[in-house]
Design a protein around this motif. Structure first.
Motif, short mmCIF file in Angstrom:
data_model
loop_
_atom_site.label_atom_id
_atom_site.label_comp_id
_atom_site.label_asym_id
_atom_site.label_seq_id
_atom_site.Cartn_x
_atom_site.Cartn_y
_atom_site.Cartn_z
N ARG A 47 0.63 -0.97 -0.29
CA ARG A 47 -0.45 0.05 0.21
C ARG A 47 1.26 0.96 -0.05
NH1 ARG A 47 -5.04 0.95 1.16
NH2 ARG A 47 -6.45 2.51 1.27
N GLY A 84 -7.57 5.79 -3.31
CA GLY A 84 -8.93 5.23 -3.69
C GLY A 84 -7.02 4.18 -4.87
N VAL A 85 -5.97 3.70 -4.16
CA VAL A 85 -5.92 2.44 -5.12
C VAL A 85 -4.70 1.19 -4.55
CG1 VAL A 85 -2.85 2.32 -5.25
CG2 VAL A 85 -3.63 4.67 -5.49
N GLY A 86 -5.82 0.62 -4.25
CA GLY A 86 -6.46 -1.00 -3.34
C GLY A 86 -5.27 -0.57 -2.08
N GLU A 87 -5.64 -1.92 -1.77
CA GLU A 87 -4.37 -2.34 -0.92
C GLU A 87 -3.29 -2.76 -1.38
OE1 GLU A 87 -4.15 -2.64 2.31
OE2 GLU A 87 -6.18 -1.72 2.31
N HIS A 109 -11.95 12.28 8.30
CA HIS A 109 -13.08 11.08 7.07
C HIS A 109 -13.47 12.72 5.99
CE1 HIS A 109 -13.02 7.32 9.12
NE2 HIS A 109 -12.96 7.98 9.97
N LEU A 112 -11.11 12.50 2.96
CA LEU A 112 -10.74 11.61 2.33
C LEU A 112 -12.34 11.20 1.40
CD1 LEU A 112 -9.42 9.09 2.04
CD2 LEU A 112 -10.33 7.51 3.72
N GLU A 113 -13.28 11.45 2.30
CA GLU A 113 -14.54 11.28 1.15
C GLU A 113 -14.24 12.21 -0.20
OE1 GLU A 113 -17.60 10.90 4.47
OE2 GLU A 113 -16.00 9.24 5.09
N LEU A 116 -11.53 10.91 -1.95
CA LEU A 116 -12.18 9.82 -3.14
C LEU A 116 -13.14 9.99 -4.10
CD1 LEU A 116 -12.09 6.44 -0.24
CD2 LEU A 116 -11.14 6.95 -2.14
N GLU A 117 -14.00 10.73 -3.84
CA GLU A 117 -15.43 10.89 -4.50
C GLU A 117 -15.08 11.74 -6.05
OE1 GLU A 117 -19.44 13.15 -2.71
OE2 GLU A 117 -20.11 12.36 -4.33
N MET A 119 -11.82 11.23 -7.15
CA MET A 119 -11.53 10.23 -7.75
C MET A 119 -12.07 9.37 -8.92
SD MET A 119 -8.13 10.07 -7.70
CE MET A 119 -7.77 8.30 -7.49
N VAL A 120 -13.94 9.23 -8.27
CA VAL A 120 -14.61 8.66 -8.90
C VAL A 120 -15.23 9.15 -9.85
CG1 VAL A 120 -16.85 7.39 -8.83
CG2 VAL A 120 -14.82 7.16 -6.71
N LEU A 121 -15.46 10.38 -9.40
CA LEU A 121 -16.19 11.67 -10.42
C LEU A 121 -15.25 11.66 -12.04
CD1 LEU A 121 -17.88 14.57 -8.60
CD2 LEU A 121 -19.13 12.02 -9.22
N GLY B 84 -20.36 8.64 -5.10
CA GLY B 84 -19.50 8.53 -5.89
C GLY B 84 -20.96 9.63 -7.47
N ARG B 90 -23.75 13.29 -11.49
CA ARG B 90 -23.16 12.93 -13.08
C ARG B 90 -23.79 11.66 -13.98
NH1 ARG B 90 -17.89 15.73 -12.08
NH2 ARG B 90 -18.08 17.20 -10.66
N HIS B 109 -18.35 5.96 8.18
CA HIS B 109 -17.42 6.00 7.04
C HIS B 109 -16.68 5.18 6.87
CE1 HIS B 109 -17.56 10.89 8.00
NE2 HIS B 109 -18.17 10.12 9.10
N GLU B 113 -16.49 5.02 3.10
CA GLU B 113 -14.63 5.17 2.56
C GLU B 113 -14.82 3.03 1.63
OE1 GLU B 113 -12.39 5.62 5.40
OE2 GLU B 113 -13.45 8.25 5.90
N LEU B 116 -17.12 3.39 -1.56
CA LEU B 116 -16.17 4.74 -3.04
C LEU B 116 -14.86 4.25 -2.85
CD1 LEU B 116 -16.93 8.31 -0.52
CD2 LEU B 116 -17.72 7.48 -2.86
N GLU B 117 -13.59 3.39 -2.38
CA GLU B 117 -13.02 3.31 -3.02
C GLU B 117 -13.07 1.61 -4.43
OE1 GLU B 117 -9.86 1.68 -0.64
OE2 GLU B 117 -8.44 2.03 -2.40
N VAL B 120 -13.15 3.36 -7.24
CA VAL B 120 -12.20 3.72 -7.56
C VAL B 120 -12.43 3.19 -8.32
CG1 VAL B 120 -10.46 5.06 -7.45
CG2 VAL B 120 -12.06 6.19 -6.32
N LEU B 121 -11.72 1.53 -7.99
CA LEU B 121 -10.82 1.04 -8.41
C LEU B 121 -11.76 -0.14 -9.53
CD1 LEU B 121 -9.72 -0.97 -5.21
CD2 LEU B 121 -8.47 0.18 -6.38
N GLN B 124 -11.09 2.43 -12.54
CA GLN B 124 -9.79 2.48 -13.18
C GLN B 124 -9.86 0.90 -14.17
OE1 GLN B 124 -7.75 2.67 -9.62
NE2 GLN B 124 -7.28 4.80 -9.56
#
Lengths: 229, 229
Positions: A47, A84-87, A109, A112-113, A116-117, A119-121, B84, B90, B109, B113, B116-117, B120-121, B124
């Motif tokens: 990570r 948002g990159v995974g474990e 939180h 972070l949220e 993350l949001e 990143m998603v958008l 998200g 959107r 939270h 989270e 959301l993660e 994102v994953l 991607q």
DNA sequence: CGCTCGGTTGATATCCCTCAATGAACGTGG
DNA sequence: CCACGTTCATTGAGGGATATCAACCGAGCG
């Protein structure tokens, strides 16, 4: 077999450096300065640490086993890297310019949220770009996105124009936009010939008609090529 | 102009219904049951409510002004819908099957989270698919993803085989994978002729060689078409 | 000075889109 | 029950947007 070969993925020699020591600062937040083409973290490894970009451009990317590369996101000042990159990281992160980072020890939180949001958008908008936009539309979208993220430093080469430093190379842009270097280059020349942007050095771009560019990016207008000089 | 016309976006008449009243349940969590082609929320409107999918398949999508449509994600049992999505959505969300939803009043939270993660994953991975994979690779990836999400109900049509209900139509798959209906259909027949999957009704798919399919999805192997019956 | 790297441009190839036709499944109304 | 329309899937023929291959140019650099 493929229309995407190794070539299309712009495989690079290798990261020029793998880590850089923190530069001394006067107080709390640890600040890092990295050169272009430094690797922040690699796909498949433990990570990643988390940073905030202060200055410069970081690219998040994934690769297929045969070397095809997809840049997932371009990250500019103010945004977070390493969330948002995974474990085990599902992305690599590479600097595309000189980059100043600020280490983040703890994120609350809400922050972070929000990160993350975002990143998603962005990922969703990018999926629409990759799945449904034509090459010129993709390039127009990219120019506007980068202009938006990297406007700050060199504002206004001339009066009333928006001029900025395009950190990614044509190859990086190709890997971001799901195209090839050649196609990206051709789109830039077309957009330039249409009078929407200008550049002498391929990295320094001036927006001449951002509104028209936005229409093209949105797919609601085609490039006007009657405008030959 | 475009190689993607309105046709390619599989424009539909219109959502068959716009909201469905909650069905009575014996205790706390509010449960909704929706028919296929119901709209949960629409792109551009006020922030969506949040649900958890209990059963069935929901598609998140974005559209360009000329009707080109990109499905961003397929959401199956256990996953959250309505996170998200941004302040003013959107994305639109549409059911692709009979769907059972559970309204979420408050998310903690950690759960938000995690959700959301996951978004994102998945986004991607999908960007890599859209930007760098060939049509057959995309279809193979889609089949495996859907098998993974929708295996549960109709497990094992026969011994040792994995058989499941493919909720999206070929048109939905096309909009998800950045292809056209015809290309998706052709890929299905190729994969079937190669002996990797089987189906009589186009919705009920049996995985015959999941491992090979995974190699194709990953781009490390091509479809073997020597296998003509 | 020669090398490499990034960018541009041209000629050609090809994957996938477009257009068109057909058939199966389904619902509707006579 | 049978025409009829609609939707979805499949298949074929043809074309176009973009990939591939190749050559060239300028800049940076040892």
């Amino acid at each position: 077999m493929l229309q995407f070969s190794l070539k299309a993925a712009n495989v690079r020699a290798l990261p020029s450096q793998l880590l850089v020591e923190p530069a001394p600062t006067h107080h709390s937040p640890t600040v890092l300065r990295l050169s272009p083409r430094s690797t922040l973290f690699l796909e498949g490894y433990a990570r990643a640490p988390q940073y905030r970009v202060v200055e410069g451009c970081v690219a998040l990317s994934q690769s297929l086993s045969d070397g095809r590369r997809q840049i997932i996101d371009m990250i500019g000042p103010g945004r977070m890297v390493g969330i948002g990159v995974g474990e085990r990281n599902r992305c690599s992160a590479e600097t595309l310019s000189y980059v100043t980072l600020e280490a983040i020890d703890s994120v609350d939180h809400a922050e972070l949220e929000r990160g993350l949001e975002e990143m998603v958008l962005r990922a969703q908008a990018h999926a629409t770009l990759l799945g449904r936009k034509t090459a010129p539309e993709r390039v127009a979208s990219a120019i506007l996105d980068l202009a938006d993220q990297f406007l700050r430093p060199s504002r206004g080469c001339k009066r009333n124009t928006i001029c900025f430093n395009l950190h990614p190379t044509r190859g990086d842009l190709a890997d971001w936009l799901g195209l090839t270097v050649e196609t990206v280059s051709r789109c830039f020349t077309r957009i330039k010939k249409a009078g929407l942007i200008d550049f002498n050095h391929p990295e320094i771009v001036t927006l001449l008609q951002p509104a028209t560019l936005a229409e093209i990016a949105a797919g609601s207008r085609a490039i006007d090529n009657t405008n030959q000089a």
